[in-house]
Design a protein around this motif. Structure first.
Motif, PDB file in Angstrom:
ATOM      1  N   THR A  31       0.827  -1.216   0.000  1.00 43.31           N
ATOM      2  CA  THR A  31       0.000   0.000   0.000  1.00 43.31           C
ATOM      3  C   THR A  31       0.859   1.263   0.000  1.00 43.31           C
ATOM      4  OG1 THR A  31      -1.496  -1.282   1.420  1.00 43.31           O
ATOM      5  CG2 THR A  31      -2.007   1.030   1.224  1.00 43.31           C
ATOM      6  N   ILE A  32       2.187   1.087   0.001  1.00 46.23           N
ATOM      7  CA  ILE A  32       3.075   2.245   0.202  1.00 46.23           C
ATOM      8  C   ILE A  32       3.814   2.619  -1.080  1.00 46.23           C
ATOM      9  CG2 ILE A  32       5.077   3.090   1.533  1.00 46.23           C
ATOM     10  CD1 ILE A  32       2.765   2.449   3.368  1.00 46.23           C
ATOM     11  N   VAL A  33       3.825   3.909  -1.408  1.00 47.01           N
ATOM     12  CA  VAL A  33       4.692   4.389  -2.488  1.00 47.01           C
ATOM     13  C   VAL A  33       5.703   5.369  -1.883  1.00 47.01           C
ATOM     14  CG1 VAL A  33       2.997   4.072  -4.329  1.00 47.01           C
ATOM     15  CG2 VAL A  33       3.087   6.263  -3.153  1.00 47.01           C
ATOM     16  N   ARG A  34       6.913   5.428  -2.464  1.00 51.72           N
ATOM     17  CA  ARG A  34       7.975   6.278  -1.905  1.00 51.72           C
ATOM     18  C   ARG A  34       8.471   7.258  -2.947  1.00 51.72           C
ATOM     19  NH1 ARG A  34       8.898   1.545   0.065  1.00 51.72           N
ATOM     20  NH2 ARG A  34       8.813   1.306   2.325  1.00 51.72           N
ATOM     21  N   ASP A  35       8.783   8.470  -2.478  1.00 52.90           N
ATOM     22  CA  ASP A  35       9.379   9.422  -3.414  1.00 52.90           C
ATOM     23  C   ASP A  35      10.897   9.462  -3.215  1.00 52.90           C
ATOM     24  OD1 ASP A  35       9.985  11.198  -1.372  1.00 52.90           O
ATOM     25  OD2 ASP A  35       8.316  12.558  -1.791  1.00 52.90           O
ATOM     26  N   GLY A  38      12.616   9.703   0.078  1.00 55.75           N
ATOM     27  CA  GLY A  38      12.384   8.614   1.044  1.00 55.75           C
ATOM     28  C   GLY A  38      11.032   8.756   1.730  1.00 55.75           C
ATOM     29  N   ARG A  39      10.290   9.796   1.393  1.00 55.83           N
ATOM     30  CA  ARG A  39       8.960   9.985   1.993  1.00 55.83           C
ATOM     31  C   ARG A  39       8.003   8.901   1.561  1.00 55.83           C
ATOM     32  NH1 ARG A  39       5.021  14.750   2.611  1.00 55.83           N
ATOM     33  NH2 ARG A  39       4.174  13.486   4.286  1.00 55.83           N
ATOM     34  N   GLU A  40       7.235   8.409   2.518  1.00 60.38           N
ATOM     35  CA  GLU A  40       6.289   7.338   2.192  1.00 60.38           C
ATOM     36  C   GLU A  40       4.865   7.873   2.178  1.00 60.38           C
ATOM     37  OE1 GLU A  40       6.793   4.131   4.921  1.00 60.38           O
ATOM     38  OE2 GLU A  40       8.655   3.490   3.942  1.00 60.38           O
ATOM     39  N   TYR A  41       4.088   7.387   1.246  1.00 54.19           N
ATOM     40  CA  TYR A  41       2.669   7.761   1.170  1.00 54.19           C
ATOM     41  C   TYR A  41       1.835   6.494   1.177  1.00 54.19           C
ATOM     42  CZ  TYR A  41       4.563  12.116  -0.742  1.00 54.19           C
ATOM     43  OH  TYR A  41       5.265  13.267  -0.935  1.00 54.19           O
ATOM     44  N   ARG A 387       0.440  15.019   4.442  1.00 52.27           N
ATOM     45  CA  ARG A 387       0.555  14.175   5.647  1.00 52.27           C
ATOM     46  C   ARG A 387       0.763  12.700   5.313  1.00 52.27           C
ATOM     47  NH1 ARG A 387      -3.847  17.600   9.131  1.00 52.27           N
ATOM     48  NH2 ARG A 387      -2.988  19.554   8.374  1.00 52.27           N
ATOM     49  N   GLY A 388       0.935  12.412   4.020  1.00 58.35           N
ATOM     50  CA  GLY A 388       1.305  11.046   3.665  1.00 58.35           C
ATOM     51  C   GLY A 388       0.164  10.144   3.223  1.00 58.35           C
ATOM     52  N   LEU A 389      -0.923  10.740   2.741  1.00 58.91           N
ATOM     53  CA  LEU A 389      -2.011   9.915   2.207  1.00 58.91           C
ATOM     54  C   LEU A 389      -2.359  10.399   0.800  1.00 58.91           C
ATOM     55  CD1 LEU A 389      -4.404   7.889   2.412  1.00 58.91           C
ATOM     56  CD2 LEU A 389      -5.747   9.752   3.417  1.00 58.91           C
ATOM     57  N   SER A 390      -2.233   9.493  -0.149  1.00 64.75           N
ATOM     58  CA  SER A 390      -2.602   9.850  -1.526  1.00 64.75           C
ATOM     59  C   SER A 390      -3.983   9.300  -1.811  1.00 64.75           C
ATOM     60  CB  SER A 390      -1.585   9.246  -2.495  1.00 64.75           C
ATOM     61  OG  SER A 390      -2.080   9.341  -3.803  1.00 64.75           O
ATOM     62  N   ALA A 419      -4.938   6.156   7.664  1.00 64.17           N
ATOM     63  CA  ALA A 419      -5.506   6.976   6.587  1.00 64.17           C
ATOM     64  C   ALA A 419      -6.695   7.791   7.100  1.00 64.17           C
ATOM     65  CB  ALA A 419      -5.945   6.084   5.429  1.00 64.17           C
ATOM     66  N   VAL A 420      -7.547   7.159   7.915  1.00 65.01           N
ATOM     67  CA  VAL A 420      -8.741   7.872   8.405  1.00 65.01           C
ATOM     68  C   VAL A 420      -8.321   8.975   9.375  1.00 65.01           C
ATOM     69  CG1 VAL A 420     -10.899   7.622   9.701  1.00 65.01           C
ATOM     70  CG2 VAL A 420     -10.292   5.938   7.969  1.00 65.01           C
TER      71      VAL A 420
END
Ligand SMILES: Cc1ncc(COP(=O)(O)O)c(C=O)c1O
Length: 438
Positions: A31-35, A38-41, A387-390, A419-420
């Motif tokens: 469920t995680i993507v990284r830029d 190193g930031r995770e969304y 805040r890290g939610l796409s 996420a919520v």
């Protein structure tokens, strides 16, 4: 920050209407993507609604590597072993009875081009009925069928397309005591208008089982059954575009299964390739025989590619082994309940809707007027990303302000909770900010 790369993006890319993300992306898992930083969304759109089994699932990585040892690509007339294997799996395990012959192409748009060509050839017609708010793709024929996309400045759309006002329980075009009656009243009127305008050369009715880009609208079952009858009465084929709804996303094998309606043609794409460009179109043997006699062709460079068929087989195997259809229902119910708790705290959440793990949350200025809260939608989406939610906001002014939430079916409780929490915080801060600005 590598400013060279930013400059390269500005100098060498054609912009195609996407979001402006803070940095470039490098990897995705589960469920995680990284830029690059190193930031995770948390990816609550499953990429472009494709990664239902989670990004870069080991089974997909292995399938790609297996194809690498065998063949990625062949002459289009050569059928690799994996292609009839995949067609058989679809027919025996996933599609409604009678829908048993498939062709494999690459994108959702392309799958709908195939379906249109089949319907036109099988019926000798050309007229097509579609739902308002539909999205079937951007290629010539598919964009002609799409009402939630930009239609201006691209030349003459395909002639012969007619629109049925979409069923929308929250904002019915024709108010009625029940959702079902409202939807059927739309359809009744649309069919009267169509019959008045028709040249008698009907080819197909095309529908998404859940109108997703149009605002995550779930039609009543009676509406989908009435579409079936409307097609039969006019000698038209019924086509379900199951780009998003097939293979578990809505907690059923397909939209056809959920609605108890068997169409003549099903198009599948996003959720079949799990992130790789695989699409399929399936129909009945009778239709396939008829178009074959008429020399049906859809001969592309990547039709029946072995790489993608291996991937499709792997994706379907994972959905079965990890019981992801059932999981879409249980995790979908959990996510929905958490969103409904948010709704109780915030007047701005007018409606929570959807099926399985394809959910829509409609934002309004107040619940009485149901006026769409467009600024709030844009602001919360941006704050969620910070805040890290796409997640996705449907942006067209005429379609309301609807968050579309569709995480991978493998999503964990802890990821939903996080996420919520982000959504709630972003919503509260956005409401404060807008109140201060007013
Ligand atoms: C229901 C539906 N059909 C077709 C398409 C087009 O698919 P693609 O973008 O793969 O061409 C989409 C894409 O968003 C879709 O949601």
């Amino acid at each position: 920050m590598d400013d060279d790369l930013r400059q390269a993006a500005r100098d060498f890319l054609i912009r195609y209407g996407g979001d402006d993300f803070p940095d470039f992306f490098v990897s995705a898992k589960g469920t995680i993507v990284r830029d690059r930083t190193g930031r995770e969304y948390l990816d609550f759109t499953s990429g472009q609604m494709c990664a239902t089994i989670g990004h870069n699932h080991d089974a997909i990585v292995e399938a790609v590597s297996r194809a690498g040892r065998k063949a990625f690509h062949l002459f289009s007339g050569m059928i690799p072993e994996a292609v009839p294997q995949l067609a058989r799996t679809l027919a025996r395990e996933w599609l409604p009875g009678g829908i048993s012959r498939s062709i494999f192409v690459n994108t959702g748009s392309e799958s709908n081009e195939v379906a249109l060509r089949i319907a036109k050839m099988a019926t000798d017609g050309y007229e097509v009925l579609v739902l308002g708010g539909s999205w079937h793709g951007v290629t010539g024929g598919a964009s002609g069928l799409s009402m939630a996309s930009d239609r201006r400045h691209y030349g003459v759309p395909t002639p012969g397309v007619f629109v049925i006002p979409e069923p929308n329980a929250y904002r019915p075009y024709i108010p009625a005591p029940t959702e079902e009656e409202a939807a059927l009243a739309n359809l009744d009127l649309a069919l009267k208008m169509f019959d008045m305008q028709s040249s008698g050369r009907g080819a197909a009715i095309v529908a998404e089982p859940v109108i997703s880009a149009g605002g995550v609208l779930v039609p009543p079952k009676a509406f989908m059954q009435a579409l079936r009858r409307a097609a039969d009465e006019r000698g038209m084929l019924l086509i379900f575009d199951e780009a998003q709804t097939a293979f578990g996303r809505i907690g059923a094998k397909t939209g056809a299964e959920y609605f108890g309606v068997t169409p003549d043609i099903i198009t599948m794409s996003k959720t079949l390739g799990g992130g790789l460009p695989l699409a399929a179109v399936a129909t009945t043997p009778a239709i396939e025989e008829r178009i074959h006699e008429r020399h049906f062709t859809f001969y592309t460079s990547h039709v029946s590619d072995p790489l993608l068929a291996e991937v499709g087989l792997a994706v379907l195997r994972v959905i079965t082994e990890e019981r992801l259809v059932e999981r879409a229902n249980t995790m979908g119910a959990y996510l929905r309940a958490r969103l409904e708790e948010l709704q109780q705290r915030h007047e701005a959440i007018g409606d929570v809707r959807g099926l399985g793990l394809l959910l829509g949350v409609e934002l309004v200025e107040d619940r009485q007027t149901r006026k769409p809260a467009h600024r709030l939608g844009a602001l919360t989406t941006q704050k969620c990303l910070e805040r890290g939610l796409s997640m996705n906001i449907r942006r067209r002014p005429e379609r309301g302000s609807v968050w579309r939430i569709a995480p991978p079916l493998t999503v964990l409780h802890a990821e939903i909770d996080r996420a919520v929490e982000i959504l709630g915080g972003a919503l509260a801060d956005s409401l404060d900010e807008l109140a201060r600005a007013n």
